[in-house]
Design a protein around this motif. Structure first.
Motif, mmCIF file in Angstrom:
data_model
loop_
_atom_site.group_PDB
_atom_site.id
_atom_site.type_symbol
_atom_site.label_atom_id
_atom_site.label_comp_id
_atom_site.label_asym_id
_atom_site.label_seq_id
_atom_site.Cartn_x
_atom_site.Cartn_y
_atom_site.Cartn_z
ATOM 1 N N ASP A 1 2.732 -31.423 -13.905
ATOM 2 C CA ASP A 1 2.454 -32.141 -12.668
ATOM 3 C C ASP A 1 1.311 -33.148 -12.864
ATOM 4 O OD1 ASP A 1 2.923 -32.261 -9.798
ATOM 5 O OD2 ASP A 1 0.848 -31.561 -9.645
ATOM 6 N N SER A 2 1.457 -34.325 -12.272
ATOM 7 C CA SER A 2 0.358 -35.296 -12.342
ATOM 8 C C SER A 2 0.262 -36.077 -11.042
ATOM 9 C CB SER A 2 0.571 -36.273 -13.504
ATOM 10 O OG SER A 2 1.649 -37.145 -13.233
ATOM 11 N N VAL A 3 -0.918 -36.659 -10.812
ATOM 12 C CA VAL A 3 -1.120 -37.578 -9.688
ATOM 13 C C VAL A 3 -1.716 -38.854 -10.262
ATOM 14 C CG1 VAL A 3 -2.495 -38.024 -7.608
ATOM 15 C CG2 VAL A 3 -1.451 -35.775 -7.941
ATOM 16 N N VAL A 4 -1.155 -40.004 -9.848
ATOM 17 C CA VAL A 4 -1.686 -41.295 -10.303
ATOM 18 C C VAL A 4 -2.415 -41.947 -9.128
ATOM 19 C CG1 VAL A 4 -1.108 -43.547 -11.309
ATOM 20 C CG2 VAL A 4 0.343 -41.561 -11.818
ATOM 21 N N VAL A 5 -3.652 -42.412 -9.361
ATOM 22 C CA VAL A 5 -4.355 -43.179 -8.328
ATOM 23 C C VAL A 5 -4.558 -44.611 -8.819
ATOM 24 C CG1 VAL A 5 -5.478 -41.235 -7.169
ATOM 25 C CG2 VAL A 5 -6.631 -42.317 -9.102
ATOM 26 N N PHE B 1 -0.396 -42.884 -5.864
ATOM 27 C CA PHE B 1 -1.075 -43.387 -4.664
ATOM 28 C C PHE B 1 -1.670 -44.761 -4.940
ATOM 29 C CE2 PHE B 1 -1.879 -38.615 -4.125
ATOM 30 C CZ PHE B 1 -0.718 -38.448 -3.385
ATOM 31 N N PHE B 2 -1.165 -45.764 -4.217
ATOM 32 C CA PHE B 2 -1.658 -47.135 -4.375
ATOM 33 C C PHE B 2 -2.767 -47.409 -3.365
ATOM 34 C CE2 PHE B 2 2.581 -47.206 -6.217
ATOM 35 C CZ PHE B 2 2.370 -47.934 -7.382
ATOM 36 N N GLU B 3 -3.481 -48.492 -3.592
ATOM 37 C CA GLU B 3 -4.544 -48.972 -2.693
ATOM 38 C C GLU B 3 -5.579 -47.904 -2.370
ATOM 39 O OE1 GLU B 3 -3.054 -52.068 0.266
ATOM 40 O OE2 GLU B 3 -1.180 -51.079 -0.298
ATOM 41 N N VAL B 4 -5.957 -47.145 -3.396
ATOM 42 C CA VAL B 4 -7.057 -46.197 -3.207
ATOM 43 C C VAL B 4 -8.369 -46.934 -3.514
ATOM 44 C CG1 VAL B 4 -5.605 -44.246 -3.889
ATOM 45 C CG2 VAL B 4 -7.075 -45.322 -5.582
ATOM 46 N N GLU B 5 -9.464 -46.442 -2.932
ATOM 47 C CA GLU B 5 -10.762 -47.111 -3.115
ATOM 48 C C GLU B 5 -11.782 -46.142 -3.692
ATOM 49 O OE1 GLU B 5 -11.333 -50.044 0.564
ATOM 50 O OE2 GLU B 5 -10.563 -48.080 1.126
ATOM 51 N N ASP B 6 -12.868 -46.700 -4.188
ATOM 52 C CA ASP B 6 -14.027 -45.927 -4.656
ATOM 53 C C ASP B 6 -13.637 -44.772 -5.585
ATOM 54 O OD1 ASP B 6 -15.529 -47.558 -3.061
ATOM 55 O OD2 ASP B 6 -15.548 -46.167 -1.363
ATOM 56 N N LYS C 1 -12.699 -33.599 -11.974
ATOM 57 C CA LYS C 1 -12.271 -34.044 -10.633
ATOM 58 C C LYS C 1 -12.218 -35.560 -10.582
ATOM 59 C CE LYS C 1 -15.222 -30.525 -8.575
ATOM 60 N NZ LYS C 1 -15.878 -30.238 -9.870
ATOM 61 N N ILE C 2 -11.309 -36.038 -9.745
ATOM 62 C CA ILE C 2 -11.280 -37.471 -9.423
ATOM 63 C C ILE C 2 -11.543 -37.579 -7.925
ATOM 64 C CG2 ILE C 2 -9.887 -39.574 -9.365
ATOM 65 C CD1 ILE C 2 -8.181 -38.441 -11.651
ATOM 66 N N ARG C 3 -12.538 -38.367 -7.557
ATOM 67 C CA ARG C 3 -12.785 -38.603 -6.123
ATOM 68 C C ARG C 3 -12.310 -40.008 -5.769
ATOM 69 N NH1 ARG C 3 -18.444 -36.290 -6.654
ATOM 70 N NH2 ARG C 3 -18.011 -34.052 -6.588
ATOM 71 N N TYR C 4 -11.736 -40.160 -4.584
ATOM 72 C CA TYR C 4 -11.308 -41.482 -4.123
ATOM 73 C C TYR C 4 -11.165 -41.477 -2.609
ATOM 74 C CZ TYR C 4 -6.661 -39.271 -3.967
ATOM 75 O OH TYR C 4 -5.606 -38.427 -3.695
ATOM 76 N N ARG C 5 -11.010 -42.671 -2.070
ATOM 77 C CA ARG C 5 -10.815 -42.865 -0.639
ATOM 78 C C ARG C 5 -9.457 -43.497 -0.429
ATOM 79 N NH1 ARG C 5 -14.706 -42.698 3.108
ATOM 80 N NH2 ARG C 5 -14.219 -44.156 4.791
ATOM 81 N N LYS C 6 -8.746 -43.012 0.564
ATOM 82 C CA LYS C 6 -7.447 -43.630 0.866
ATOM 83 C C LYS C 6 -7.269 -43.658 2.372
ATOM 84 C CE LYS C 6 -2.761 -44.278 0.039
ATOM 85 N NZ LYS C 6 -2.519 -45.689 0.183
ATOM 86 N N ASP C 7 -6.938 -44.818 2.912
ATOM 87 C CA ASP C 7 -6.747 -45.002 4.368
ATOM 88 C C ASP C 7 -7.930 -44.429 5.165
ATOM 89 O OD1 ASP C 7 -4.274 -46.111 3.772
ATOM 90 O OD2 ASP C 7 -3.273 -44.156 3.821
ATOM 91 N N GLY C 8 -9.127 -44.637 4.665
ATOM 92 C CA GLY C 8 -10.324 -44.217 5.386
ATOM 93 C C GLY C 8 -10.727 -42.757 5.207
ATOM 94 N N SER C 9 -9.948 -41.970 4.467
ATOM 95 C CA SER C 9 -10.308 -40.553 4.247
ATOM 96 C C SER C 9 -10.716 -40.324 2.794
ATOM 97 C CB SER C 9 -9.119 -39.637 4.561
ATOM 98 O OG SER C 9 -8.673 -39.868 5.863
ATOM 99 N N ASP C 10 -11.612 -39.352 2.594
ATOM 100 C CA ASP C 10 -12.069 -39.024 1.240
ATOM 101 C C ASP C 10 -11.257 -37.885 0.647
ATOM 102 O OD1 ASP C 10 -14.116 -40.902 1.178
ATOM 103 O OD2 ASP C 10 -15.414 -39.588 2.369
ATOM 104 N N TYR C 11 -10.973 -37.992 -0.636
ATOM 105 C CA TYR C 11 -10.192 -36.954 -1.338
ATOM 106 C C TYR C 11 -10.912 -36.545 -2.614
ATOM 107 C CZ TYR C 11 -6.387 -38.294 1.747
ATOM 108 O OH TYR C 11 -5.626 -38.536 2.851
ATOM 109 N N GLU C 12 -10.682 -35.288 -2.995
ATOM 110 C CA GLU C 12 -11.185 -34.787 -4.284
ATOM 111 C C GLU C 12 -9.993 -34.132 -4.977
ATOM 112 O OE1 GLU C 12 -15.398 -33.252 -5.184
ATOM 113 O OE2 GLU C 12 -14.220 -31.460 -4.677
ATOM 114 N N LEU C 13 -9.598 -34.733 -6.099
ATOM 115 C CA LEU C 13 -8.425 -34.258 -6.831
ATOM 116 C C LEU C 13 -8.907 -33.393 -8.004
ATOM 117 C CD1 LEU C 13 -5.327 -34.467 -7.439
ATOM 118 C CD2 LEU C 13 -5.861 -36.548 -8.732
#
Ligand code: RFL
Ligand code: PHB
Length: 394
Positions: A31-35, A125-130, A142-154
């Protein structure tokens, strides 16, 4: 509090390296996630490479994204080297035992890969920030990013830094770990895409007193052409008429003419050779342009990115199947052996075919002798051909 997500391999960047890696892992049940910081449309329209080595073509076909490439790609079995107003063909088929290259645009490869990832439930996931990467010196990166105004920790087991030369992964490795090898060339390429049928069936690499020029293509209707220019050249100083005029002069050859057409796109690219060693720190693995850049004269950047992730996917598959880190530990060493050979080839093609601002008359004569040698000695032509179609993987 950021929303917590979990995957096995977190991938930064949805270029050729990131998307091929993600698909290769999927096929092995990993399994993978691309940001990706850009939009899907931007990634799928950005005009870049066009030449695929046989090994890249084979891999894309094997992983099930080769259908359109096989139908629409143009298979070439040679290139022309033109100098002194005369063309000389390097016959890949004859010199390499039947190998060739395929002309198929990088952004078309990316469309095919994105479609395959979507069709198989891939998470891109496209158009992720920070985007930032953390804790890769331990077992729980961990990878941290922002998407559509919310923060995520992968949370992931491994991070693949596939975020290109200007990405954030390489600079996140502590100072002092990486050694950088760098060479910046004193020229750039002005590239155009033109709505004009290619004036030659095969690519034409030209050495001219006024500088290098390259005739390439994307389809039987669309030409891709490049001119050596100053590295800080102002694109506004080049209207369409001036571009065509310069292309006519540099590419001229007896009995041959260049077909013009509306210029659809133009831009200037700098030229550099760059490598970092090692290509890994802890559980962060660098692949593609994030670890190395080649000048485009050898048409190798995309192919090298694909070669890296093949090595990485195999090493990760071994780890998940057996728990052994043996191939992961060898990742950097395995890739770098091939990377340096491709660096050498790209540097050599660049040095042979461009005019250098500080060159002496001796250098000019030596370049002409080199071109004469490459186009008249079977041994010399073979070294060009076997590198151009792609060196073996290991
Ligand atoms: P890419 O394609 O640069 O993809 C990296 C992706 O990462 C994203 N990114 C981030 N995402 C999230 N967070 C961040 N902080 C991020 N920072 C960046 C970017 O938006 C991008 O989508 O790297 P990758 O995957 O390593 O692929 C490398 C190739 O793209 C590159 O080597 C080739 O295009 C080079 N190249 C050529 N290669 C060939 O094999 N054959 C050719 O004929 C060829 N011709 C060329 C070329 C490159 C050129 N230019 C414009 C540099 C011709 C040209 C003119
Ligand atoms: C291209 O078609 O964009 C192209 C072809 C050959 C190169 C570089 C770029 O060496």
């Amino acid at each position: 509090m950021p929303t917590s997500l979990r995957t096995q391999v977190g991938i930064v960047g949805a270029g050729p390296a990131g998307l091929v890696l993600s698909h290769l892992l999927h096929l092995q049940g990993i399994d993978s996630v691309v940001v990706e910081c850009r939009s899907r449309a931007y990634v799928e329209e950005r005009v870049r490479a066009g030449v695929l080595e046989q090994g890249t073509v084979n891999l894309l076909a094997e992983i099930g994204v080769g259908e359109r490439m096989k139908a629409e790609g143009l298979v070439h079995y040679g290139i022309e080297l033109r100098f002194g107003g005369r063309g000389h063909r390097i016959d890949f088929q004859e010199l390499t035992g039947g190998k060739g290259i395929t002309i198929y645009a990088q952004h078309e490869v990316l469309k095919d890969l994105n479609n395959a990832r979507v069709a198989t439930g891939g998470q891109v996931f496209f158009e992720v920030e920070d985007v930032s990467v953390h804790d890769f010196d331990g077992a729980r990166p961990k990878i941290r990013y922002r998407k559509d105004g919310s923060d995520y920790e992968l949370h992931c087991d491994f991070i693949a830094g596939c975020d290109g030369f200007h990405g954030i992964c390489r600079p996140s490795i502590p100072v002092g770990v990486l050694t950088e090898y760098d060479r910046v060339y004193p020229f750039g390429w002005l590239g155009i895409l033109a709505d004009a049928p290619p004036s030659s069936e095969e690519l034409v690499y030209t050495y001219h007193d006024r500088g290098f020029a390259l005739l390439s293509m994307r389809t039987p209707q669309i030409s891709r052409l490049y001119l050596q220019c100053n590295p800080d050249e102002d694109i506004d100083a080049w209207d369409d008429e001036r571009i065509w005029q310069e292309l006519h002069v540099r590419l001229s050859s007896e009995g041959w003419g260049l077909t013009e057409g509306p210029i659809l796109q133009k831009g200037i690219t700098g030229m550099r050779s760059f490598v970092v060693e090692p290509m890994q720190y802890g559980r962060l693995f660098l692949a593609g342009d994030s670890a190395h850049i080649v000048p485009p004269t050898g048409a190798k950047g995309l192919n090298l990115a694909v070669a890296d992730v093949q090595v990485l996917a195999r090493a990760l598959a071994r780890f998940y199947a057996t728990g052994s880190q043996c191939l992961l530990n060898k990742y950097s060493h395995t890739c770098l052996r091939r990377v340096w050979k491709v660096q050498r080839f790209s540097w050599w093609m660049t040095s042979m075919l461009h005019r250098f601002p500080d060159e002496k008359p001796f250098d000019h004569r030596r370049q002409l002798a080199e071109l004469d040698y490459v186009t008249s000695s079977r041994a010399a032509a073979t070294t060009l051909a076997e590198n151009y179609v792609g060196l073996p993987m290991e």
